[in-house]
Motif scaffolding. Structure first.
Motif, PDB file in Angstrom:
ATOM      1  N   ARG A 181       0.833  -1.203   0.000  1.00 39.34           N
ATOM      2  CA  ARG A 181       0.000   0.000   0.000  1.00 39.34           C
ATOM      3  C   ARG A 181       0.870   1.256   0.000  1.00 39.34           C
ATOM      4  O   ARG A 181       0.665   2.199   0.783  1.00 39.34           O
ATOM      5  N   ARG A 231      -7.230   3.100  -4.566  1.00 39.34           N
ATOM      6  CA  ARG A 231      -6.799   3.407  -3.209  1.00 39.34           C
ATOM      7  C   ARG A 231      -6.046   4.742  -3.133  1.00 39.34           C
ATOM      8  O   ARG A 231      -5.426   5.044  -2.114  1.00 39.34           O
ATOM      9  N   ASP A 277      -2.090   9.120  -1.121  1.00 36.11           N
ATOM     10  CA  ASP A 277      -2.321   8.801   0.290  1.00 36.11           C
ATOM     11  C   ASP A 277      -1.183   7.943   0.840  1.00 36.11           C
ATOM     12  O   ASP A 277      -0.974   6.818   0.391  1.00 36.11           O
ATOM     13  N   SER A 291      -0.995   7.255   4.156  1.00 34.62           N
ATOM     14  CA  SER A 291      -1.417   6.712   5.444  1.00 34.62           C
ATOM     15  C   SER A 291      -1.721   5.220   5.406  1.00 34.62           C
ATOM     16  O   SER A 291      -1.822   4.579   6.455  1.00 34.62           O
ATOM     17  N   GLN A 292      -1.877   4.639   4.204  1.00 34.96           N
ATOM     18  CA  GLN A 292      -2.251   3.229   4.101  1.00 34.96           C
ATOM     19  C   GLN A 292      -1.052   2.283   4.176  1.00 34.96           C
ATOM     20  O   GLN A 292      -1.226   1.076   4.235  1.00 34.96           O
ATOM     21  N   CYS A 295       1.535  -0.279   4.890  1.00 37.60           N
ATOM     22  CA  CYS A 295       1.601  -1.327   5.904  1.00 37.60           C
ATOM     23  C   CYS A 295       2.311  -2.550   5.338  1.00 37.60           C
ATOM     24  O   CYS A 295       1.746  -3.270   4.507  1.00 37.60           O
ATOM     25  N   MET A 306      -1.591  -3.085  11.679  1.00 40.85           N
ATOM     26  CA  MET A 306      -2.125  -1.821  11.175  1.00 40.85           C
ATOM     27  C   MET A 306      -2.576  -0.950  12.338  1.00 40.85           C
ATOM     28  O   MET A 306      -2.942  -1.419  13.397  1.00 40.85           O
TER      29      MET A 306
END
Length: 353
Positions: free
Chosen positions: A156, A181, A339, A341-342, A344, A350
């Motif tokens: 991600r 996403r 983005d 922030s996703q 991982c 998470m």
């Protein structure tokens, strides 16, 4: 330097010495006839086992601080390519060697995962294929770019891509998933809408129509697309600026930019030879306008100046660009804020908040 046109499909037939070579050889007629060994124009791919693949930069002229380049050298053969001088670090020429002696980072996938898994790694958009095109022809067999995208999707991790190849459509499945996403944007480098000019300026890159078609297909699949008119060359393609921007808008681009021709190091010599071969009637005028925009030199490397230039021609070009994007309602920058922030790594916990 060679005084003949390059073979079809190559940007140059010259192989100037690289600036780091300890010795230089010159031809000398000593009266003895010897059969010359012809230059080899076939593509050769060498393997590199990279120690790391994420390259950092702190340049204020670019909108990213890290990049991944699957390949060194580029088969597209763009005569103006700013990456040509980097081939000298490998004891190769920025000339025909850059187009034919390519280096593939065959362990790219494993090294990329290692770096993304490091404790303390802070995600920010990775620029994929910035030095040389990640979708150049050898990507069909090597598939290093596709493997990179698979990893970035799994982690991600956001990614920006710039290309001039329609091969990018092969990875539409990955790109559309990343786009859903808000993890990807794609920029197409557009230099001309003229097929013949494209052929001599960037011989193995996709045609203008193929790039616009690829841009439109990506846009229709939900992938944010933009266009970069790069480079703008005085008296060669600058007259097409407005038409290229309009064509990009029709193909789905919502953001555009331009870069004035840059001629650092060995590129100046290669470009002048190309210019004299293909446009002898205007070569002197072209170089005069370039130098007027670069403080009387072939190139000005100062941050804040190197991308756009200075002087009358550079200012007129900038005014034309601003008027065009205003008329076309382009440069919606918010469409390309990815983005982070996703992020991982697989197996990591998470954030629940």
């Amino acid at each position: 330097m060679s005084q003949f046109l390059p073979p079809r499909g190559r940007g140059t037939a010259s192989n100037p010495h690289n600036r780091f070579a300890a010795t230089r050889s010159e031809r000398e007629d000593d009266g003895w006839y010897q059969e010359e060994t012809p230059l080899t124009f076939s593509t050769e791919v060498r393997e590199e086992f990279a120690k790391s693949v994420i390259t950092r930069n702190n340049s204020p002229d670019v909108g990213f601080d890290r990049s991944v380049n699957p390949y060194r050298g580029c088969e597209h053969g763009c005569i103006y390519c700013f990456a040509r001088p980097s081939h000298a670090y490998w004891d190769l020429s920025p000339g025909i060697d850059f187009e034919t002696k390519l280096i593939a980072k065959t362990n790219l996938a494993s090294r990329l995962e290692e770096q993304l898994q490091k404790p303390g790694y802070v995600p920010a958009p990775i620029a994929l294929g910035i030095n040389t095109d990640a979708y150049q022809p050898i990507e069909r067999e090597q598939q290093l770019t596709r493997r990179s995208l698979e990893i970035l999707l799994r982690y991600r991790h956001p990614v920006h891509i710039i290309t001039k190849s329609s091969l990018i459509l092969r990875d539409l499945d990955l790109l559309s998933e990343l786009a859903s996403r808000n993890l990807v944007s794609v920029a197409f480098s557009m230099t001309t809408l003229d097929d013949e000019l494209k052929r001599i300026m960037e011989p193995r890159a996709a045609s203008p129509k193929a790039r616009l078609r690829a841009m439109k297909e990506l846009h229709e699949a939900g992938v944010p697309v933009s266009a970069l008119v790069a480079p703008v060359i005085p008296m060669i393609n600058d007259m097409e600026l407005e038409q290229i921007l309009a064509a990009a808008k029709d193909a789905g681009a919502r953001s555009v930019g331009y870069i004035l021709l840059r001629l650092p190091l060995e590129i100046a010599e290669l470009f002048e030879e190309w210019l004299t071969s293909h446009f002898p009637d205007r070569a002197a005028h072209v170089m005069s306008l370039i130098r007027q925009s670069r403080g009387g030199k072939n190139y000005d490397s100062r941050f804040g100046v190197r991308m756009k230039g200075e002087g009358i021609f550079a200012e007129l070009l900038n005014q034309r660009f601003k008027l065009a994007i205003k008329r076309l309602d382009l440069n919606r920058r918010g469409d390309f804020e990815l983005d982070c922030s996703q992020f991982c790594p697989p197996g990591a916990q998470m954030n629940l908040l």
